[in-house]
Design an enzyme around this catalytic site. Structure first.
Site, PDB file in Angstrom:
ATOM      1  N   ASP A  23      -7.890  -5.379   0.102  1.00  0.00           N
ATOM      2  CA  ASP A  23      -8.409  -6.212  -0.986  1.00  0.00           C
ATOM      3  C   ASP A  23      -8.001  -7.676  -0.877  1.00  0.00           C
ATOM      4  OD1 ASP A  23      -9.846  -4.289  -2.344  1.00  0.00           O
ATOM      5  OD2 ASP A  23      -8.050  -3.499  -3.298  1.00  0.00           O
ATOM      6  N   HIS A  53       0.853  -1.189   0.000  1.00  0.00           N
ATOM      7  CA  HIS A  53       0.000   0.000   0.000  1.00  0.00           C
ATOM      8  C   HIS A  53       0.882   1.229   0.000  1.00  0.00           C
ATOM      9  CE1 HIS A  53      -3.125   2.859   1.128  1.00  0.00           C
ATOM     10  NE2 HIS A  53      -3.960   1.963   0.646  1.00  0.00           N
TER      11      HIS A  53
HETATM   12  N1  CMC Z   1       4.169  -7.615  -4.970  1.00  0.00           N
HETATM   13  C1  CMC Z   1       5.503  -7.598  -5.137  1.00  0.00           C
HETATM   14  N2  CMC Z   1       6.262  -6.487  -4.963  1.00  0.00           N
HETATM   15  C2  CMC Z   1       5.649  -5.373  -4.597  1.00  0.00           C
HETATM   16  C3  CMC Z   1       4.241  -5.315  -4.398  1.00  0.00           C
HETATM   17  C4  CMC Z   1       3.506  -6.492  -4.593  1.00  0.00           C
HETATM   18  N3  CMC Z   1       2.186  -6.497  -4.414  1.00  0.00           N
HETATM   19  N4  CMC Z   1       3.890  -4.061  -4.066  1.00  0.00           N
HETATM   20  C5  CMC Z   1       5.018  -3.345  -4.030  1.00  0.00           C
HETATM   21  N5  CMC Z   1       6.082  -4.135  -4.361  1.00  0.00           N
HETATM   22  C6  CMC Z   1       7.496  -3.734  -4.371  1.00  0.00           C
HETATM   23  C7  CMC Z   1       7.808  -2.903  -5.618  1.00  0.00           C
HETATM   24  O1  CMC Z   1       8.207  -3.729  -6.681  1.00  0.00           O
HETATM   25  C8  CMC Z   1       8.905  -2.020  -5.092  1.00  0.00           C
HETATM   26  O2  CMC Z   1      10.091  -2.794  -5.023  1.00  0.00           O
HETATM   27  P1  CMC Z   1      11.544  -2.093  -5.291  1.00  0.00           P
HETATM   28  O3  CMC Z   1      11.701  -1.078  -4.212  1.00  0.00           O
HETATM   29  O4  CMC Z   1      12.513  -3.224  -5.232  1.00  0.00           O
HETATM   30  O5  CMC Z   1      11.448  -1.476  -6.673  1.00  0.00           O
HETATM   31  C9  CMC Z   1       8.488  -1.731  -3.665  1.00  0.00           C
HETATM   32  O6  CMC Z   1       7.710  -2.858  -3.264  1.00  0.00           O
HETATM   33  C10 CMC Z   1       7.669  -0.455  -3.506  1.00  0.00           C
HETATM   34  O7  CMC Z   1       6.535  -0.550  -4.372  1.00  0.00           O
HETATM   35  P2  CMC Z   1       5.910   0.639  -5.200  1.00  0.00           P
HETATM   36  O8  CMC Z   1       5.274   0.104  -6.435  1.00  0.00           O
HETATM   37  O9  CMC Z   1       6.920   1.739  -5.363  1.00  0.00           O
HETATM   38  O10 CMC Z   1       4.801   1.162  -4.194  1.00  0.00           O
HETATM   39  P3  CMC Z   1       3.558   2.077  -4.529  1.00  0.00           P
HETATM   40  O11 CMC Z   1       3.246   2.800  -3.296  1.00  0.00           O
HETATM   41  O12 CMC Z   1       3.824   2.894  -5.752  1.00  0.00           O
HETATM   42  O13 CMC Z   1       2.392   1.036  -4.909  1.00  0.00           O
HETATM   43  C11 CMC Z   1       0.596  -0.473  -4.712  1.00  0.00           C
HETATM   44  C12 CMC Z   1       1.407   0.637  -4.022  1.00  0.00           C
HETATM   45  C13 CMC Z   1      -0.618  -0.779  -3.833  1.00  0.00           C
HETATM   46  C14 CMC Z   1       0.091   0.032  -6.064  1.00  0.00           C
HETATM   47  C15 CMC Z   1       1.477  -1.722  -4.884  1.00  0.00           C
HETATM   48  O14 CMC Z   1       1.883  -2.188  -3.616  1.00  0.00           O
HETATM   49  C16 CMC Z   1       0.772  -2.826  -5.651  1.00  0.00           C
HETATM   50  O15 CMC Z   1       0.784  -2.826  -6.889  1.00  0.00           O
HETATM   51  N6  CMC Z   1       0.110  -3.804  -4.933  1.00  0.00           N
HETATM   52  C17 CMC Z   1      -0.652  -4.837  -5.598  1.00  0.00           C
HETATM   53  C18 CMC Z   1      -2.012  -4.286  -6.040  1.00  0.00           C
HETATM   54  C19 CMC Z   1      -2.950  -4.077  -4.873  1.00  0.00           C
HETATM   55  O16 CMC Z   1      -3.114  -4.917  -4.003  1.00  0.00           O
HETATM   56  N7  CMC Z   1      -3.634  -2.906  -4.877  1.00  0.00           N
HETATM   57  C20 CMC Z   1      -4.624  -2.560  -3.870  1.00  0.00           C
HETATM   58  C21 CMC Z   1      -4.189  -1.412  -3.010  1.00  0.00           C
HETATM   59  S1  CMC Z   1      -5.204  -1.204  -1.523  1.00  0.00           S
HETATM   60  C22 CMC Z   1      -6.782  -0.821  -2.077  1.00  0.00           C
HETATM   61  C23 CMC Z   1      -6.896   0.374  -2.941  1.00  0.00           C
HETATM   62  O17 CMC Z   1      -6.255   1.393  -2.713  1.00  0.00           O
HETATM   63  O18 CMC Z   1      -7.671   0.310  -3.879  1.00  0.00           O
END
Ligand code: CMC
Length: 430
Positions: free
Chosen positions: A365, A308
């Site tokens: 989720d 998140h």
């Molecule tokens: N699986 C594997 N690696 C992950 C995941 C994941 N679900 N989420 C983040 N990472 C890694 C990402 O690759 C990055 O690694 P590195 O630092 O080595 O490059 C690090 O963790 C930070 O991730 P980020 O993408 O920079 O984080 P963000 O804040 O931009 O993204 C997120 C947040 C929710 C979009 C992301 O965690 C994600 O895609 N999660 C899966 C989709 C999901 O469950 N979404 C629902 C969010 S909660 C409900 C809502 O808001 O609707």
């Protein structure tokens, strides 16, 4: 403290700018970067708004490190235990918990508006039976603007409040119609003798000519899920609603924009994606293989329902949903193997250095789909369920921004990295 500033020194020109520090009632102090442009002529760059507050808001507060979520100051755990979805919607929209008289009138108002125009029902016949329900939601909610445009004056607060209630009321009716259209069942009219969640379940599942028993355990579970999804401050879909409505656009069209933003798998679409992922993993033995894929930077696969932007410790909504999963699933004759798989996946991932170092925890989720499955809600309707609940947040933010005298059209700037000026080359010379 009022009057505190941060001094920014420009090493190019030697000039400095004083940036005011603003304190909210809780959370990190915020730097007002306005003087950067006014005094130094600079813009700021923050892709994904990782450290940018886009507005002032009094609706919801999140402390991502402590796993705290407050609506109008009330902890989500207390609302989840004691409240109902309409009461939480009232709280978000009005700022205070309602008295019993206010709640009664609010529910009556919702009931007055939860029918949709008969002409709107005919829109559904334009969709193929297998159209994704979120595609239908975007289209049908957007087309509400065609029904309520000319009589609506968004400069008037009572008109805005009426639109907000209409949206809250009509979303479950439209959502159930999407489902009934996809399975070829006749639409069911809303019933004013039922409460918000009972009415939705009745419109989804009742069969004409047959009595439908609305299970109170399912109603409680649905109330909980709707409460937990009701608002989450300036998330992608809420920000989309705010940006769209900053232009003065019709609120129904703005909420349709929010629905479109919610649909993506990084946001509300994750609940559907979690179930697809669990079904694909299929067996506890295959979890390590999928964890390796999630960690592999050359593989686009991510563990859906994990991570998140704001929560870096735990998502309090996920904790509440996990507990509710146990309660709902106890009612089922057979355990849901996907719940067992989800529990195992969480346990294994939370011991893995990759997830520990990046503070990746199950989010709201991860478990919500398991409950929806137990309520017989089909997987492609999960994000629609999220949209029904988040409408409470969207309309509250819309009401807040429309009443804010400081509100301006949202118009971000950019760091231009394209070509410098050059002369047009006639076609024959290219
Ligand atoms: N699986 C594997 N690696 C992950 C995941 C994941 N679900 N989420 C983040 N990472 C890694 C990402 O690759 C990055 O690694 P590195 O630092 O080595 O490059 C690090 O963790 C930070 O991730 P980020 O993408 O920079 O984080 P963000 O804040 O931009 O993204 C997120 C947040 C929710 C979009 C992301 O965690 C994600 O895609 N999660 C899966 C989709 C999901 O469950 N979404 C629902 C969010 S909660 C409900 C809502 O808001 O609707």
């Amino acid at each position: 403290m009022p009057g505190d500033t941060i001094t920014v020194k420009d090493n190019r020109s030697g000039k400095t700018a004083e940036l005011p520090l603003l304190d909210g009632t809780a959370g990190a102090a915020t730097v007002d970067i306005g003087p950067l442009a006014a005094q130094l002529g600079y813009l700021s760059l923050d892709p994904g708004f990782v450290s940018t507050a886009s507005c002032k808001s009094a609706i919801t507060y999140i402390d991502g490190d402590a796993g705290i979520l407050l609506h109008r100051g009330y902890p989500i755990e207390q609302l989840a235990e004691h409240s109902t979805f309409p009461e939480v919607a009232y709280l978000l929209m009005h700022g205070e918990l309602p008295t019993s008289h206010q709640l009664y009138s609010f529910n009556a108002d919702i009931q007055r508006h939860w029918m949709i125009h008969e002409a709107l029902r005919s829109f559904f016949s334009g969709f193929h039976y297998d159209a994704h329900p979120m595609a239908m939601m975007v289209g049908v909610v957007g087309s509400l603007s065609a029904f309520y445009h000319s009589e609506l004056n968004i400069a008037l607060e009572d008109h805005r409040r009426k639109s907000a209630v209409q949206l809250l009321a009509k979303m479950p009716t439209i959502a159930a119609a999407c489902y009934r259209h996809s399975v070829g069942m006749p639409f069911v009219y809303p019933r004013t003798d039922l409460n918000y969640c009972e009415n939705f379940l009745n419109m989804m599942f009742s069969i004409p000519g047959q009595p439908y028993y609305v299970d109170p355990v399912f109603v409680r579970a649905l109330n909980l899920l709707f409460i937990l999804h009701a608002d989450h401050e300036q998330n992608a879909s809420t920000s989309t609603v705010r940006v769209a409505s900053s232009t003065g656009a019709n609120p129904y069209a703005c909420i349709a924009a929010g629905i479109a933003a919610l649909w993506g798998p990084a946001h509300g679409g994750a609940n559907e994606a979690v179930l697809a992922m669990l079904a694909e993993i299929g067996d506890i033995k295959r979890i390590p293989e999928y964890l390796d894929r999630a960690k592999d930077k050359n593989d686009p696969f991510r563990l859906m329902g994990f991570g998140h932007r704001v929560y870096k410790n735990f998502d309090p909504r996920a904790t509440l949903i996990r507990k509710a999963c146990h309660q709902v699933l106890e009612k089922l004759a057979h355990p849901d193997p996907l719940f067992e798989l989800a529990l195992a996946l969480e346990e294994i991932a939370l011991k893995d250095d990759y997830f520990i170092e990046r503070k990746l925890y199950p989010n709201v989720d991860f478990y919500s789909g398991i409950i929806y499955r137990a309520l017989s809600i089909p997987t492609n309707m999960f994000t629609v369920m999220f949209a029904i609940a988040r409408t409470a947040g969207w309309v509250s933010h819309w009401l807040e921004m429309k009443a804010d005298p400081a509100q301006k059209i949202a118009r971000p700037r950019q760091l231009y990295v394209g070509s410098p000026p050059r002369d047009y080359v006639p076609l024959k010379q290219r």
